[in-house]
Design an enzyme around this catalytic site. Structure first.
Site, PDB file in Angstrom:
ATOM      1  N   ARG A   1      41.506  41.096  44.319  1.00 30.46           N
ATOM      2  CA  ARG A   1      41.127  41.988  45.417  1.00 30.46           C
ATOM      3  C   ARG A   1      40.325  43.216  45.001  1.00 30.46           C
ATOM      4  NH1 ARG A   1      46.789  42.792  48.250  1.00 30.46           N
ATOM      5  NH2 ARG A   1      47.639  41.559  46.504  1.00 30.46           N
TER       6      ARG A   1
ATOM      7  N   CYS B   1      46.375  37.168  46.664  1.00 34.05           N
ATOM      8  CA  CYS B   1      45.125  37.149  45.897  1.00 34.05           C
ATOM      9  C   CYS B   1      45.151  38.202  44.797  1.00 34.05           C
ATOM     10  CB  CYS B   1      43.940  37.394  46.826  1.00 34.05           C
ATOM     11  SG  CYS B   1      42.351  37.404  45.958  1.00 34.05           S
TER      12      CYS B   1
ATOM     13  N   GLU C   1      43.703  28.454  37.563  1.00 32.51           N
ATOM     14  CA  GLU C   1      43.770  27.677  38.806  1.00 32.51           C
ATOM     15  C   GLU C   1      43.368  26.228  38.549  1.00 32.51           C
ATOM     16  OE1 GLU C   1      42.455  29.961  42.546  1.00 32.51           O
ATOM     17  OE2 GLU C   1      41.360  30.948  40.922  1.00 32.51           O
TER      18      GLU C   1
ATOM     19  N   TRP D   1      35.583  33.364  43.245  1.00 31.24           N
ATOM     20  CA  TRP D   1      35.309  32.470  42.124  1.00 31.24           C
ATOM     21  C   TRP D   1      36.636  32.140  41.452  1.00 31.24           C
ATOM     22  CZ3 TRP D   1      32.977  37.325  42.506  1.00 31.24           C
ATOM     23  CH2 TRP D   1      33.606  38.358  41.802  1.00 31.24           C
TER      24      TRP D   1
END
Length: 396
Positions: free
Chosen positions: A83, A80, A256, A251
């Site tokens: 973070r 991720c 992506e 979000w």
């Protein structure tokens, strides 16, 4: 320096029949009580936990331990890039929910909490933990909101990634509309009930129509995407206790959607469509038509979310924020495991600061894990034995 929870080895395969590891429980509790000073001394709590594990094979987290453990699991999630915001995670304790209907109702509530209005917030809903050797609740879906993929004589309509899962849902009685963006049902499997299908209510699914700041024809493509990326099939592990049903969301980062979901050849494969709309020369790769189409598709996604007032971030901004997170963690004396292949954005990677450095991958706990069986269910595997064992009726 020894860092609690840090394992410089890959995670081992999960054994649902295994009892909680007392050493991992102690490791977690000492870390938790050292970082959350208001909890007081850890030794009395350790005595209670050791006794619970000896008697039952597991133990029960307090609300404070659950909340802190979930936030640190996000802090430790090596894939991720977002973070920096780990402390802001909203943790919903759903451990008392057991029936499929009750679980689904709380999943819908999760989506409302995460995306009520335009203020998308990071949320996790944590349901009952697995107990050694006993069945546990889970969701088959990879994400709470995903689009169906239908096989037709002319190819796939919708998302090709979810064709097998769509086939499985249809075998279980679901009937989609056959469109490009049909929201798949949610499959909740609860102990004693078997898998059940539930349709998400329309008001729980926030979607953004995709247009473009300059190109009017983009609207005519009829594109849209859901605003909340809620991962629903990863197992949360806190102090040796496993939570197989713990859906969570942040979000979107624009790439992506614009560089993967809508652009990948095995997904919506829209780069050739956008290139034609732009009038680009696609006869050879050297014209860089893919790159030019990719930029405009990603501009469209970011602009559309902004127009709709929905929170989203771009890959340049998020890369800078990830490095800020690393600096924060380094000042706190904590390592930051990271998977380069996930941290570097799928577009203009070399133009972002996260590209130009190395990262160390490790299994740092608490954390999230994706098990082989969960992956198989998300691909539609296992539906036939389930059908043979339990007659299924789609649940409204």
């Amino acid at each position: 320096m020894t860092v609690p929870g840090y394992r410089n080895v890959p995670a081992e395969e999960w054994d649902p029949a295994a009892p909680a590891d007392p050493a991992e429980a102690e490791e977690f509790l000492r870390l938790c009580y050292s970082e959350v000073s208001r909890l007081g001394p850890v030794e009395p709590r350790l005595a209670v936990v050791r006794a619970q594990i000896a008697a039952t094979g597991t133990y029960v987290h307090t609300t404070d331990e659950l909340v802190w453990g979930a936030k640190v699991a996000w802090r430790n999630a090596s894939r991720c890039i977002g973070r920096l915001y780990w402390r802001s995670l909203t943790v919903l304790d759903r451990r008392r929910a057991h029936s499929a209907k009750e679980i689904f109702s709380l999943l819908v509530r999760h989506l409302h909490v995460a995306g009520g209005g335009s203020a998308i917030r990071p949320v996790i809903s944590i349901f009952a933990p697995a107990k050694p050797g006993r069945p546990y609740a889970r969701v088959w879906n990879e994400q709470l909101i995903r689009y169906a993929g239908y096989r037709t004589e002319d190819g796939v309509v919708g998302d090709p990634r979810y064709v097998p899962f769509t086939d499985a849902m249809r075998a279980m009685g679901w009937r989609g509309r056959g469109g490009q963006f049909d929201v798949l049902p949610v499959v909740v499997e609860a102990p004693g009930e078997g898998p059940r299908l539930f349709e998400l209510p329309e008001q729980a699914v926030v979607e953004v129509p995709i247009g473009h700041p300059e190109l009017g024809w983009f609207e005519r493509l009829g594109l849209r995407w859901h605003a909340i990326p809620a991962i629903s099939n990863m197992r949360l592990r806190i102090g040796g206790v496993d939570y197989p049903l713990a859906p969570f969301n942040g979000w979107y980062m624009g790439t992506e959607i614009g560089a993967r979901n809508l652009a990948d050849p095995d997904r919506y494969n829209l780069l050739p469509v956008v290139a034609r709309g732009l009038g680009l020369d696609t006869s050879r790769e050297a014209t860089l038509w893919r790159d030019r189409a990719l930029v405009e598709l990603n501009r469209a996604v970011l602009w559309s979310f902004d127009r709709a007032g929905m929170k989203i971030t771009d890959h340049h901004t998020e890369s800078e924020r990830f490095l800020a997170h690393m600096r924060n963690e380094e000042r706190a004396g904590r390592p930051v495991p990271a998977d380069w292949t996930w941290i570097v954005p799928p577009m203009s990677g070399g133009a972002t600061p996260v590209f130009h450095r190395y990262y160390h991958e490790a299994d740092q706990r608490p954390n999230f894990y994706l098990d082989a069986e969960a992956m198989a269910l998300a691909k539609g595997a296992g539906v036939r034995p389930a059908l043979e064992a339990t007659p299924l009726v789609p649940a409204a």
